[in-house]
Design a protein around this motif. Structure first.
Motif, mmCIF file in Angstrom:
data_model
loop_
_atom_site.group_PDB
_atom_site.id
_atom_site.type_symbol
_atom_site.label_atom_id
_atom_site.label_comp_id
_atom_site.label_asym_id
_atom_site.label_seq_id
_atom_site.Cartn_x
_atom_site.Cartn_y
_atom_site.Cartn_z
ATOM 1 N N GLU A 1 37.630 -18.234 97.479
ATOM 2 C CA GLU A 1 37.370 -19.639 97.793
ATOM 3 C C GLU A 1 35.915 -19.915 98.144
ATOM 4 N N GLU A 2 35.021 -19.037 97.744
ATOM 5 C CA GLU A 2 33.594 -19.336 97.876
ATOM 6 C C GLU A 2 33.170 -20.185 96.687
ATOM 7 N N ILE A 3 32.356 -21.190 96.937
ATOM 8 C CA ILE A 3 31.937 -22.077 95.858
ATOM 9 C C ILE A 3 31.173 -21.297 94.799
ATOM 10 N N LYS A 4 31.372 -21.672 93.534
ATOM 11 C CA LYS A 4 30.719 -20.986 92.420
ATOM 12 C C LYS A 4 29.734 -21.939 91.733
ATOM 13 N N LEU A 5 28.557 -21.397 91.410
ATOM 14 C CA LEU A 5 27.511 -22.128 90.706
ATOM 15 C C LEU A 5 27.385 -21.581 89.296
ATOM 16 N N THR A 6 27.352 -22.470 88.303
ATOM 17 C CA THR A 6 26.946 -22.103 86.942
ATOM 18 C C THR A 6 25.934 -23.134 86.481
ATOM 19 N N ASN A 7 25.052 -22.728 85.593
ATOM 20 C CA ASN A 7 24.072 -23.681 85.090
ATOM 21 C C ASN A 7 23.867 -23.502 83.589
ATOM 22 N N GLY A 8 23.239 -24.475 82.999
ATOM 23 C CA GLY A 8 23.017 -24.474 81.558
ATOM 24 C C GLY A 8 22.254 -25.711 81.158
ATOM 25 N N ILE A 9 22.573 -26.234 79.990
ATOM 26 C CA ILE A 9 21.923 -27.440 79.476
ATOM 27 C C ILE A 9 22.966 -28.403 78.939
ATOM 28 N N VAL A 10 22.531 -29.635 78.716
ATOM 29 C CA VAL A 10 23.349 -30.593 77.967
ATOM 30 C C VAL A 10 23.224 -30.213 76.497
ATOM 31 N N SER A 11 24.342 -29.793 75.903
ATOM 32 C CA SER A 11 24.329 -29.356 74.500
ATOM 33 C C SER A 11 24.501 -30.520 73.540
ATOM 34 N N SER A 12 25.200 -31.550 74.004
ATOM 35 C CA SER A 12 25.450 -32.711 73.148
ATOM 36 C C SER A 12 25.782 -33.906 74.023
ATOM 37 N N LYS A 13 25.447 -35.086 73.508
ATOM 38 C CA LYS A 13 25.777 -36.327 74.231
ATOM 39 C C LYS A 13 27.204 -36.780 73.951
#
Length: 492
Positions: free
Chosen positions: A382-394
């Protein structure tokens, strides 16, 4: 040489007064007294010698270096001899210490120290000295009975009755935990008023002084959720007041600071209650993510997270993951997979000032984004998870204009979580992942949430300032995570 301040008043003492004497050449030897000092984790054994004639030399009763005491299956090795100045000095039988001109009938007492306090409740006592390589040895005594009552704190719990208590109290901390070390403990955790107790249920190493139901630790809450300071009973039941206990929902970790300056760490896996996808009523239970949009208890999640829910609860409000606050659906949008909840629990006060704002306009392809959420809590915790990336498409699946496609990885349980741009503006609500493509997730655009907010029966105080802007990602996550919650469905 070790320094020791003489016996403490809480030492458990058995005095035999040398009544059972061992005859030797020109003198007798007898076990005079045994003192158990649990505050220092030591046992003191006093041997009394009495000359039966005048002796030019009476040799010390010092044992060999391999001497040990034994009670039940507890053993402690020889540490040294207690000196008159309070020091402990390592003396052994081949040191040839003793007294000159020892007189008949006089009593010569020596106290020898063993590295461990005999646990409470063990009453048989033996001093065993097999002798040194040179052939010298001290006295051996066996089949003595100690005055050593079992005054260790206890509960009346068995594993069966403890499971029943866990079912009643289930708050994310209580449960049954097993040490990752096969020789370690099996412990039950139950709530006792404002504190918790760890209860002994078994051990991979047999210790006949531990009984099922004995208290292993008493936990005192700290200012940090899931972290406790403990009165921890060591293997021989001596008390250590400098132990810390950490819970994360799936495991228990202990760190015990020892008197020699080192520390011991142990980790335990939660074995009961087992993670299940069904509540006690047989209704399928699940969880997702939600986030705050107003200080007075309004939270956003996906419609599919709360669809057909018999009960909805929110965990993590104000950082408390051991309390669940009830909530209800105020307005929903099945087509765009959105729902706005409101906490209606009598224990709720406020969510605090929301630190992010809604972004104006559409994000561009290639913009950096990040996601916060609680995926797969049954296995990932139950620890918060972070993921990141980019906007691939609108656009989303099959060109859906209500969605962004993003490369930030998402998993079951991320649903309903916030999607932020690099400045900490809220730009979307995570809703799904593409099952046949890697790193292809979808998020509902924030404009659709704004439309749903307009349908609320009352006006809410929407966030007006973005305190995440200008901060590095680690700081943005620390701040924003306080407003991202676990949405628990059908767990009542």
């Amino acid at each position: 040489m070790l320094f020791f301040n003489f016996f403490t008043t809480n030492a458990q003492t058995t005095t035999f007064y040398g009544t059972s004497k061992v005859q030797s050449d020109g003198h007798t030897g007898a076990l005079y007294e045994v003192k158990i000092d649990r505050s220092r984790d030591l046992t003191f054994v006093t041997i009394q010698q009495i000359p039966t004639k005048n002796l030019r030399r009476l040799t010390s009763a010092a044992p060999s270096s391999d001497a040990k005491i034994k009670s039940g299956n507890f053993e402690a090795s020889y540490l040294g001899e207690l000196q008159s100045n309070g020091n402990i000095e390592r003396t052994v039988c081949n040191d040839n210490l003793g007294w000159n001109n020892a007189k008949i009938g006089e009593k010569y007492n020596e106290t020898f120290v063993f590295n461990g306090a005999i646990p409470p409740g063990l009453k048989d006592f033996s001093l065993i000295d097999a002798g040194s390589y040179s052939g010298c040895r001290g006295f051996g005594f066996s089949n003595y009975t100690l005055n050593n009552p079992d005054n260790h704190p206890k509960t009346n719990l068995t594993e069966t009755t403890l499971r029943q208590k866990v079912d009643e109290q289930n708050d994310g901390i209580v449960g049954i935990y097993e040490d990752f070390d096969k020789d370690g403990y099996k412990l039950g955790c139950v709530k006792d008023g404002q504190t918790y107790k760890l209860v002994y249920l078994g051990s991979g190493t047999y210790r006949n002084w531990w009984k099922v139901g004995d208290v292993k630790a008493i936990l005192r809450p700290s200012a940090t959720t899931g972290v406790f300071k403990a009165d921890w009973y060591m293997a021989n039941k001596s008390l250590n007041n400098d132990t810390y206990v950490f819970f994360d929902g799936q495991t228990l970790k202990t760190v015990t600071n020892l008197k020699d300056g080192g520390n011991e760490e142990s980790s335990y896996l939660k074995m009961y209650p087992a993670n299940s996808n069904f509540s006690s009523s047989g209704i399928k239970k699940s969880s997702g993510t939600g986030f705050a949009i107003s200080s007075n208890g309004y939270i956003v999640t996906n419609y599919h997270v709360i669809e057909n829910a018999n009960s909805i609860e929110v965990k993590g409000v104000n950082g408390n993951f051991y309390r669940k606050l009830s909530a209800k659906v105020i307005v929903s949008d099945e087509r765009n997979d959105l729902a706005i909840l409101k906490i209606n629990d009598p224990n709720f006060t406020s969510l605090g000032s929301i630190p992010y704002t809604f972004r104006q306009g559409i994000a561009d392809v290639g913009e950096n984004v990040f996601v916060l959420g609680y995926p797969m809590t049954y296995s990932m915790g139950e620890e918060i998870k972070l993921t990141n990336g980019i906007v691939s498409s609108k656009t989303g699946f099959k060109g859906d204009i209500s969605l962004y496609q993003i490369s930030a990885p998402v998993q079951p349980g991320n649903s309903g979580g916030p999607l932020f741009d690099k400045n900490g503006n809220l730009i979307g609500i995570v809703s799904a992942k593409h099952s046949l493509a890697e790193n292809a997730g979808y998020a509902v655009k924030i404009s659709y949430l704004k439309n749903l907010i307009d349908l609320l029966p009352q006006t809410i105080n929407q966030p007006t300032s973005n305190t995440l802007n200008g901060k590095v990602l680690t700081e943005q996550v620390k701040i924003a995570s306080n407003f991202v919650y676990i949405i628990v469905v059908n767990d009542k």
